[in-house]
Design an enzyme around this catalytic site. Structure first.
Site, PDB file in Angstrom:
ATOM      1  CE  LYS A  61      36.750 -30.145  -3.656  1.00 29.34           C
ATOM      2  NZ  LYS A  61      35.478 -30.589  -4.276  1.00 29.34           N
ATOM      3  CG  ASP A  83      35.528 -28.005  -9.217  1.00 29.64           C
ATOM      4  OD1 ASP A  83      36.089 -28.340 -10.291  1.00 29.64           O
ATOM      5  OD2 ASP A  83      34.714 -28.739  -8.613  1.00 29.64           O
ATOM      6  CE  LYS A 107      32.169 -27.812 -10.625  1.00 31.81           C
ATOM      7  NZ  LYS A 107      31.252 -28.922 -10.340  1.00 31.81           N
ATOM      8  CG  ASP A 123      35.243 -27.175  -4.820  1.00 30.02           C
ATOM      9  OD1 ASP A 123      34.506 -27.679  -3.954  1.00 30.02           O
ATOM     10  OD2 ASP A 123      35.700 -27.812  -5.792  1.00 30.02           O
ATOM     11  CG  ASP A 182      33.101 -31.240 -11.959  1.00 34.68           C
ATOM     12  OD1 ASP A 182      33.822 -30.589 -11.171  1.00 34.68           O
ATOM     13  OD2 ASP A 182      31.912 -30.959 -12.205  1.00 34.68           O
ATOM     14  CD  GLU A 207      37.229 -31.003  -7.934  1.00 36.04           C
ATOM     15  OE1 GLU A 207      36.403 -31.533  -8.711  1.00 36.04           O
ATOM     16  OE2 GLU A 207      36.885 -30.266  -6.984  1.00 36.04           O
ATOM     17  NE  ARG A 252      34.753 -38.118  -6.110  1.00 31.64           N
ATOM     18  CZ  ARG A 252      33.524 -38.511  -6.426  1.00 31.64           C
ATOM     19  NH1 ARG A 252      33.268 -39.780  -6.706  1.00 31.64           N
ATOM     20  NH2 ARG A 252      32.533 -37.641  -6.448  1.00 31.64           N
TER      21      ARG A 252
HETATM   22  N1  BES Z   1      32.977 -29.084  -5.868  1.00 28.36           N
HETATM   23  C1  BES Z   1      32.066 -29.953  -6.526  1.00 28.36           C
HETATM   24  C2  BES Z   1      30.851 -30.286  -5.670  1.00 28.36           C
HETATM   25  C3  BES Z   1      29.837 -29.190  -5.526  1.00 28.36           C
HETATM   26  C4  BES Z   1      28.990 -28.862  -6.545  1.00 28.36           C
HETATM   27  C5  BES Z   1      29.699 -28.562  -4.316  1.00 28.36           C
HETATM   28  C6  BES Z   1      28.035 -27.879  -6.378  1.00 28.36           C
HETATM   29  C7  BES Z   1      28.741 -27.594  -4.131  1.00 28.36           C
HETATM   30  C8  BES Z   1      27.908 -27.248  -5.161  1.00 28.36           C
HETATM   31  C9  BES Z   1      32.765 -31.270  -6.849  1.00 28.36           C
HETATM   32  O1  BES Z   1      34.102 -31.175  -7.152  1.00 28.36           O
HETATM   33  C10 BES Z   1      32.078 -31.849  -8.036  1.00 28.36           C
HETATM   34  O2  BES Z   1      32.131 -31.238  -9.053  1.00 28.36           O
HETATM   35  N2  BES Z   1      31.435 -32.997  -7.863  1.00 28.36           N
HETATM   36  C11 BES Z   1      30.714 -33.611  -8.905  1.00 28.36           C
HETATM   37  C12 BES Z   1      30.971 -35.076  -8.834  1.00 28.36           C
HETATM   38  C13 BES Z   1      30.469 -35.842 -10.034  1.00 28.36           C
HETATM   39  C14 BES Z   1      31.256 -35.463 -11.261  1.00 28.36           C
HETATM   40  C15 BES Z   1      30.571 -37.308  -9.747  1.00 28.36           C
HETATM   41  C16 BES Z   1      29.243 -33.308  -8.709  1.00 28.36           C
HETATM   42  O3  BES Z   1      28.778 -33.282  -7.576  1.00 28.36           O
HETATM   43  O4  BES Z   1      28.572 -33.041  -9.700  1.00 28.36           O
HETATM   44 ZN    ZN Z   2      35.103 -29.607  -6.389  1.00 31.23          ZN
HETATM   45 MN    MN Z   3      34.415 -30.773  -9.203  1.00 33.18          MN
END
Ligand code: BES
Ligand code: ZN
Ligand code: MN
Length: 535
Positions: free
Chosen positions: A309, A314, A321, A332, A391, A393, A395
């Site tokens: 990825k 992000d 966020k 990210d 968010d 994204e 996947r």
């Molecule tokens: N890159 C983030 C995941 C992340 C968050 C990694 C904090 C490390 C620390 C990912 O893109 C994301 O934002 N995931 C969301 C998914 C949710 C919206 C279903 C998450 O984990 O909050």
């Molecule tokens: Zn992300």
């Molecule tokens: Mn995200």
């Protein structure tokens, strides 16, 4: 400054394991070095001190004491020697040493504790010992050291030697790493303090020469790969853009003999990657799709494919966020960095296997052109996706990459992603999350994690979780609600991996450290390199 690693091989007659202590020790002490690192077992210290009421017995420390004119006795009398595992004691050269033909300026004694017991093969204990020794070597005026690997010295099985040597190099590389020293284009910090400790030599005899040299070369390649992954991770997001990642990958053509292709927006559109493109839409920076190939195996041999990825920043997109610690979302792209780093190591090692690294990379930004929650997009696989949260994204870019790699008819596909905050909640910063329905792949990755101390923990992928991804308006939704957030993310990806054996690593909790020690860890490069080596 980067640390250098080398080997020094003696004949079996001169350097023996574990017998002929005296001549072996004087040979090692007679080598020019700022420090000779020697490990001793609890039993060595017992024998030397006459522990448990017994009389002192001859052994490693008494032989050493004779050669060092009583320095070991002195250290023991003042209480500097401890049988506690990983305790260290530095003996400094005295006039009498030189008279004895000793050229080592110091001897660093490290306690193995119980590790020396026959059959003990505890890599995590060894790692503590190696870390303690490396810590003693750094920060002072020591520039070079000779490392007498305990498993060789103690006559352990050679298979442990390779792991031990690679691990020592991995940790030495971690300790020596400084951000910014490899970027000539910009000086990030006015004062970058480099360690004086710069050279580590592993000694062995011709019986283990091949093994030792191979392990050192593998370790060096791994550190190069890890340094690259760390640099890419730590670089600020205004510099480490998708274009920059593409260029970093392209530099591996020259540096490691890889074949590298970087596709731009037009080509990505032509491939029908509607899901990937929906994430890139909000950014002024164009997306890139990177394909790196290492052809070390036979022509028709099925490759192992790594997918990383590469979200270079992000923000969350329209599902923005919160501001706190948002700077860390520059990390990210650590999945991408670890795949690029692993491909670099693979090329440097000239691994006799076919390995392909694939990186979809873009920024996730909010703008007038950005994807909205509620938008429906068509993935390369043909499946439609209702984007309920922009968010989620990672996947969305990975699913198209996972469809793309079908063309390689892979032996196995492993994707690596900082995919979910939920994985940090589940596993913290210790293990990366491992998701796979293929038992062989699970076992191989678990074992590779253990032998590099870059560990994983398996989480489920049961069909029951797929329920959460149902959408009223498209084939699948991109989020499954709060419960088991890492599992539903993995389930989403699994819908695009039906044609091959697949595993997913969620490195959200392990790819970087926050707080005072903020920085990329290069995980899971050690795991992936060990996995490829062990295949
Ligand atoms: N890159 C983030 C995941 C992340 C968050 C990694 C904090 C490390 C620390 C990912 O893109 C994301 O934002 N995931 C969301 C998914 C949710 C919206 C279903 C998450 O984990 O909050
Ligand atoms: Zn992300
Ligand atoms: Mn995200």
């Amino acid at each position: 400054m980067t640390i250098q690693f080398s080997t020094k091989i003696f004949s079996q007659a001169d350097l023996r394991s574990p017998k002929q202590l005296k001549s072996s020790l004087s040979l090692l002490l007679g080598q020019n070095s700022d420090c000779l690192v020697l490990a001793y077992a609890k039993t060595d210290l017992d024998d030397f001190s006459g522990g448990r009421g017994a009389k002192p017995k001859p052994g490693l420390l008494s032989e050493l004491d004779l050669l060092l004119c009583g320095s070991v006795t002195h250290a023991n009398v003042v209480g500097d020697l401890d049988s506690k595992q990983a305790s260290t004691c530095t003996l400094r050269a005295e006039k009498s040493w030189t008279a004895n033909g000793i050229k080592a300026k110091r001897v660093l004694l490290v306690s193995l504790g119980d590790l020396a017991l026959p059959g003990a093969r505890d890599l995590s204990a060894y790692s503590k010992i190696a870390k303690a020794a490396l810590k003693s070597l750094s920060g002072g005026s020591i520039e070079d050291a000779i490392w007498f690997t305990p498993s060789f010295a103690l006559g352990h099985k050679a298979v442990f030697l390779a792991e031990e040597v690679r691990l020592s190099i991995q940790y030495a590389g971690d300790q020596a790493y400084r951000f910014g020293v490899r970027q000539a284009a910009m000086k990030f910090k006015a004062k970058d303090k480099a360690d004086t400790f710069a050279h580590l030599t592993f000694v062995g005899n011709d019986q283990c020469a091949k093994e030792l040299k191979a392990a050192v070369a593998e370790g060096i390649a791994m550190v190069e790969g890890m340094n690259l992954a760390k640099d890419l991770g730590n670089l600020p997001p205004n510099i480490c853009t998708p274009t920059y990642l593409g260029k970093a990958a392209q530099s591996l053509i020259k540096k490691a003999g890889l074949k590298v292709e970087v596709l731009g927006r037009k080509q990505i559109e032509a491939l029908g990657m509607g899901s990937f493109l929906s994430v890139a839409k909000g950014s002024d920076t164009p997306p890139q799709f990177i394909v790196m190939r290492h052809q070390g195996g036979k022509a028709g041999e099925a490759p192992i494919v790594l997918v990383g990825k590469g979200i270079t920043f992000d923000t969350g997109g329209i599902s923005l966020k919160p501001g706190e610690a948002m700077d860390e979302m520059k990390y990210d792209m650590c999945g991408a960095a670890s795949v690029i780093g692993t491909m670099y190591a693979t090329g440097l090692m000239k691994l006799k296997k076919n390995v392909i690294g694939v990186v979809p990379t873009c920024e996730n930004m909010p703008s007038g052109g950005a994807t909205r929650p509620g938008d429906i997009v068509k993935s390369m696989s043909g499946q439609t996706i209702e984007i309920l949260n922009t968010d989620a994204e990672g996947r969305l870019i990975l699913c198209d990459a996972l469809t793309y790699v079908e063309r390689f008819k892979p032996k196995a596909v492993i994707d690596v992603a900082t995919l979910t905050g939920a994985c940090v909640i589940a596993l913290g910063h210790v293990h990366s999350g491992l998701f796979s329905d293929d038992e062989d792949l699970v076992n191989a990755l678990t074992k590779a994690g253990q032998s590099s101390l870059d560990t994983v923990w398996r989480l489920p992928l049961d069909v029951a979780y797929h329920e959460q991804l149902k959408s009223n308006f498209a084939d699948v939704a991109n989020i499954g609600g709060r419960p088991a957030g890492s599992v539903t993310a993995a389930c989403f990806l699994s819908r695009f991996t039906e044609k091959y054996k697949w595993a997913h690593l969620d490195i959200a909790g392990t790819a970087w450290k926050s707080g005072a020690a903020k920085g990329s860890t290069a995980r899971p490069v050690p795991l992936l390199v060990n996995y490829l080596l062990e295949q």
